[in-house]
Design a protein around this motif. Structure first.
Motif, PDB file in Angstrom:
ATOM      1  N   TYR A 286       4.253  10.118   5.843  1.00  0.00           N
ATOM      2  CA  TYR A 286       4.826  11.294   5.177  1.00  0.00           C
ATOM      3  C   TYR A 286       6.095  11.793   5.877  1.00  0.00           C
ATOM      4  O   TYR A 286       6.875  12.536   5.301  1.00  0.00           O
ATOM      5  CB  TYR A 286       3.793  12.417   5.062  1.00  0.00           C
ATOM      6  CG  TYR A 286       2.791  12.165   3.951  1.00  0.00           C
ATOM      7  CD1 TYR A 286       2.919  12.789   2.714  1.00  0.00           C
ATOM      8  CD2 TYR A 286       1.739  11.268   4.130  1.00  0.00           C
ATOM      9  CE1 TYR A 286       2.018  12.550   1.690  1.00  0.00           C
ATOM     10  CE2 TYR A 286       0.836  11.009   3.111  1.00  0.00           C
ATOM     11  CZ  TYR A 286       0.983  11.655   1.896  1.00  0.00           C
ATOM     12  OH  TYR A 286       0.104  11.396   0.868  1.00  0.00           O
ATOM     13  N   LEU A 287       6.273  11.344   7.129  1.00  0.00           N
ATOM     14  CA  LEU A 287       7.480  11.736   7.861  1.00  0.00           C
ATOM     15  C   LEU A 287       8.520  10.617   7.837  1.00  0.00           C
ATOM     16  O   LEU A 287       9.715  10.874   7.982  1.00  0.00           O
ATOM     17  CB  LEU A 287       7.105  12.040   9.319  1.00  0.00           C
ATOM     18  CG  LEU A 287       7.983  12.978  10.110  1.00  0.00           C
ATOM     19  CD1 LEU A 287       7.986  14.363   9.487  1.00  0.00           C
ATOM     20  CD2 LEU A 287       7.473  13.069  11.552  1.00  0.00           C
ATOM     21  N   PHE A 288       8.038   9.360   7.661  1.00  0.00           N
ATOM     22  CA  PHE A 288       8.946   8.223   7.862  1.00  0.00           C
ATOM     23  C   PHE A 288       9.161   7.329   6.642  1.00  0.00           C
ATOM     24  O   PHE A 288      10.098   6.539   6.636  1.00  0.00           O
ATOM     25  CB  PHE A 288       8.416   7.343   9.012  1.00  0.00           C
ATOM     26  CG  PHE A 288       8.403   8.044  10.345  1.00  0.00           C
ATOM     27  CD1 PHE A 288       9.591   8.456  10.938  1.00  0.00           C
ATOM     28  CD2 PHE A 288       7.205   8.296  11.011  1.00  0.00           C
ATOM     29  CE1 PHE A 288       9.579   9.099  12.169  1.00  0.00           C
ATOM     30  CE2 PHE A 288       7.190   8.945  12.236  1.00  0.00           C
ATOM     31  CZ  PHE A 288       8.383   9.348  12.823  1.00  0.00           C
ATOM     32  N   ASP A 289       8.326   7.386   5.632  1.00  0.00           N
ATOM     33  CA  ASP A 289       8.434   6.436   4.518  1.00  0.00           C
ATOM     34  C   ASP A 289       9.299   7.037   3.393  1.00  0.00           C
ATOM     35  O   ASP A 289       8.895   8.009   2.741  1.00  0.00           O
ATOM     36  CB  ASP A 289       7.019   6.118   3.997  1.00  0.00           C
ATOM     37  CG  ASP A 289       7.043   5.085   2.875  1.00  0.00           C
ATOM     38  OD1 ASP A 289       8.145   4.760   2.373  1.00  0.00           O
ATOM     39  OD2 ASP A 289       5.952   4.615   2.502  1.00  0.00           O
ATOM     40  N   PRO A 290      10.462   6.426   3.152  1.00  0.00           N
ATOM     41  CA  PRO A 290      11.361   6.983   2.119  1.00  0.00           C
ATOM     42  C   PRO A 290      10.695   7.129   0.755  1.00  0.00           C
ATOM     43  O   PRO A 290      10.992   8.083   0.028  1.00  0.00           O
ATOM     44  CB  PRO A 290      12.507   5.972   2.072  1.00  0.00           C
ATOM     45  CG  PRO A 290      12.519   5.363   3.443  1.00  0.00           C
ATOM     46  CD  PRO A 290      11.073   5.300   3.862  1.00  0.00           C
ATOM     47  N   ALA A 291       9.782   6.208   0.408  1.00  0.00           N
ATOM     48  CA  ALA A 291       9.135   6.287  -0.917  1.00  0.00           C
ATOM     49  C   ALA A 291       8.355   7.597  -1.054  1.00  0.00           C
ATOM     50  O   ALA A 291       8.316   8.197  -2.140  1.00  0.00           O
ATOM     51  CB  ALA A 291       8.212   5.087  -1.108  1.00  0.00           C
ATOM     52  N   LEU A 292       7.759   8.043   0.026  1.00  0.00           N
ATOM     53  CA  LEU A 292       7.053   9.327  -0.006  1.00  0.00           C
ATOM     54  C   LEU A 292       8.046  10.488   0.128  1.00  0.00           C
ATOM     55  O   LEU A 292       7.968  11.478  -0.610  1.00  0.00           O
ATOM     56  CB  LEU A 292       6.026   9.394   1.125  1.00  0.00           C
ATOM     57  CG  LEU A 292       4.713   8.642   0.889  1.00  0.00           C
ATOM     58  CD1 LEU A 292       3.931   8.502   2.182  1.00  0.00           C
ATOM     59  CD2 LEU A 292       3.878   9.367  -0.173  1.00  0.00           C
ATOM     60  N   LEU A 293       8.952  10.359   1.081  1.00  0.00           N
ATOM     61  CA  LEU A 293       9.899  11.459   1.346  1.00  0.00           C
ATOM     62  C   LEU A 293      10.658  11.869   0.086  1.00  0.00           C
ATOM     63  O   LEU A 293      10.963  13.050  -0.109  1.00  0.00           O
ATOM     64  CB  LEU A 293      10.880  11.037   2.450  1.00  0.00           C
ATOM     65  CG  LEU A 293      10.302  11.065   3.871  1.00  0.00           C
ATOM     66  CD1 LEU A 293      11.146  10.216   4.814  1.00  0.00           C
ATOM     67  CD2 LEU A 293      10.213  12.495   4.395  1.00  0.00           C
ATOM     68  N   GLU A 294      10.937  10.890  -0.773  1.00  0.00           N
ATOM     69  CA  GLU A 294      11.670  11.213  -2.007  1.00  0.00           C
ATOM     70  C   GLU A 294      10.958  12.245  -2.870  1.00  0.00           C
ATOM     71  O   GLU A 294      11.582  12.947  -3.654  1.00  0.00           O
ATOM     72  CB  GLU A 294      11.891   9.930  -2.820  1.00  0.00           C
ATOM     73  CG  GLU A 294      13.224   9.311  -2.488  1.00  0.00           C
ATOM     74  CD  GLU A 294      13.364   7.889  -2.987  1.00  0.00           C
ATOM     75  OE1 GLU A 294      12.620   7.514  -3.917  1.00  0.00           O
ATOM     76  OE2 GLU A 294      14.210   7.182  -2.423  1.00  0.00           O
TER      77      GLU A 294
END
Ligand code: N2P
Length: 382
Positions: A174-182
């Motif tokens: 949740y802090l590092f994965d762009p797919a989630l961060l988006e």
């Protein structure tokens, strides 16, 4: 502790040891306390004491109480990370008497000769400390420091965020994965402005030791951070609960347990009986830490510093600090004065199965330049 009790204890100690209280590498030059103590049986406290602590990490009423009770003016200043504290001392900042480094930084500072020695026999309230926090590997025999507060480094997130209601952040992804961060970066993400904590979280997410000195693993962690960085709004470890979490300027943060608990209670709504900030220890694991009270080697007010250290270890003072900061106290005698809402909060006192996933940061010695390089790369990238 009342002044009279303190004096009585010192008299007893002196009778037992045949000497003045405190002692150590330097004594209160301003007050010639040791000589005065021998003749009068009383420690002469200095007029001032300079205290350098993490930000938002004490109940300032307790500082005022110390000043009023003992007639010592406290010069209080704050720092944002262990590395900031070290840099300040290494830059030759004189005058700080009492400082609060974490575990691995205590080890560093001992090696660098930056800490005065203490004898816990001179600190009656040391008996209040839970034995599991005494005699830690980073400072055998508590020869330099005493425990102050402890906690963990996890993820804080807004309960009201719809995405998190369906997908509670349970991973460092949740802090590092762009797919989630988006999904939520537009609502703001904060990370700790801390050269060991942020790389530590990246290393844990990648399955590595957060104390690694393997350059390949550190490069991988650096690249992970650089990929995620464009999605982050702020690097703040100083006042992020007051300036970012409570006003809802961000929706997710890397955070320290007590700061997120503070945000929870500050956003607590009596009607819903809930706060808006939840805390999670990611499934991959997380860092736990123990912050300490230490006296600088350069302190010229050693006896006063020792006296203040003893004051902070008083059961009711220790409890007041935890009731203000929402960090766990290593002071066993303080527990009876700590609010139930804190003692029962598993985000502050994690249950055993969570404790099993926690790791300490340790000193990396001369390899610390690897972390410096990583941090410079992270902070200087656009
Ligand atoms: C509180 C600081 C927590 C200290 N704002 C983390 N070691």
């Amino acid at each position: 502790m009342k002044k009279l009790t303190w004096i009585l204890l010192l008299v007893l100690l002196m009778a037992a040891c045949g000497g003045g209280p405190g002692g150590g590498p330097s004594s209160d030059s301003e007050a010639s306390s040791d000589a005065g103590a021998e003749s009068s049986g009383e420690v002469q406290l200095a007029d001032e004491l300079s205290v350098y602590n993490w930000s938002e990490y004490i109940d300032e009423e307790k500082l005022a109480e110390y000043e009023e009770t003992y007639g010592v003016d406290i010069i209080y200043d704050t720092f944002a990370s262990n590395e900031d504290l070290l840099a300040k001392l290494q830059a030759g900042a004189e005058g700080y008497d009492v400082i609060f480094p974490s575990d691995y930084m205590v080890a560093n500072m001992i090696d660098l000769g930056l800490l005065a020695e203490i004898d816990t026999a001179d600190i009656p309230n040391f008996a209040n400390i839970d034995p599991q926090f005494a005699n830690a590997p980073f400072d055998p025999g508590n020869a330099h420091c005493v425990p102050y507060q402890w906690g963990t480094t996890g993820i804080g997130y807004q309960a009201s965020n719809e995405f998190f209601q369906e997908n509670p952040p349970d991973s460092w992804a949740y802090l590092f994965d762009p797919a989630l961060l988006e999904k939520y970066a537009d609502d703001g993400v904060n990370v700790l402005n801390d050269p060991r904590e942020l790389p530590g979280a990246a290393l844990i997410y990648l399955g590595y030791d957060p104390n690694t000195t393997n350059p390949d693993e550190l490069n991988e962690a650096r690249d992970l951070i650089l990929t995620a960085k464009p999605y982050w709004k702020t690097f703040n470890s100083e006042d992020y609960d007051d300036s970012l979490l409570i006003p809802g300027e961000v929706t997710l943060t890397q955070g320290w347990s007590g700061d997120v608990a503070n945000a929870y209670w500050s956003t607590y709504d009596d009607e819903t009986e809930d706060g808006d900030w939840y805390y999670s220890i990611p499934q991959e694991g997380a860092v736990k830490w123990l912050d300490n009270i230490c006296i600088t080697a350069s302190s010229e007010r050693y006896d006063t510093a020792l006296h203040f250290m003893n004051y902070l270890l008083d059961a009711e003072v220790g409890a007041a600090i935890t009731n203000f900061t929402y960090y766990a106290s290593p002071n066993l005698a303080a527990q009876e004065f700590i609010l139930d809402e804190i003692l029962q909060d598993e985000s502050i006192f994690p249950p055993d199965e969570v404790q099993d996933k926690l790791v300490w940061l340790t000193q990396v010695g001369e390899d610390s330049f690897l972390y410096d390089e990583l941090w410079t790369a992270v902070k200087s990238s656009q």
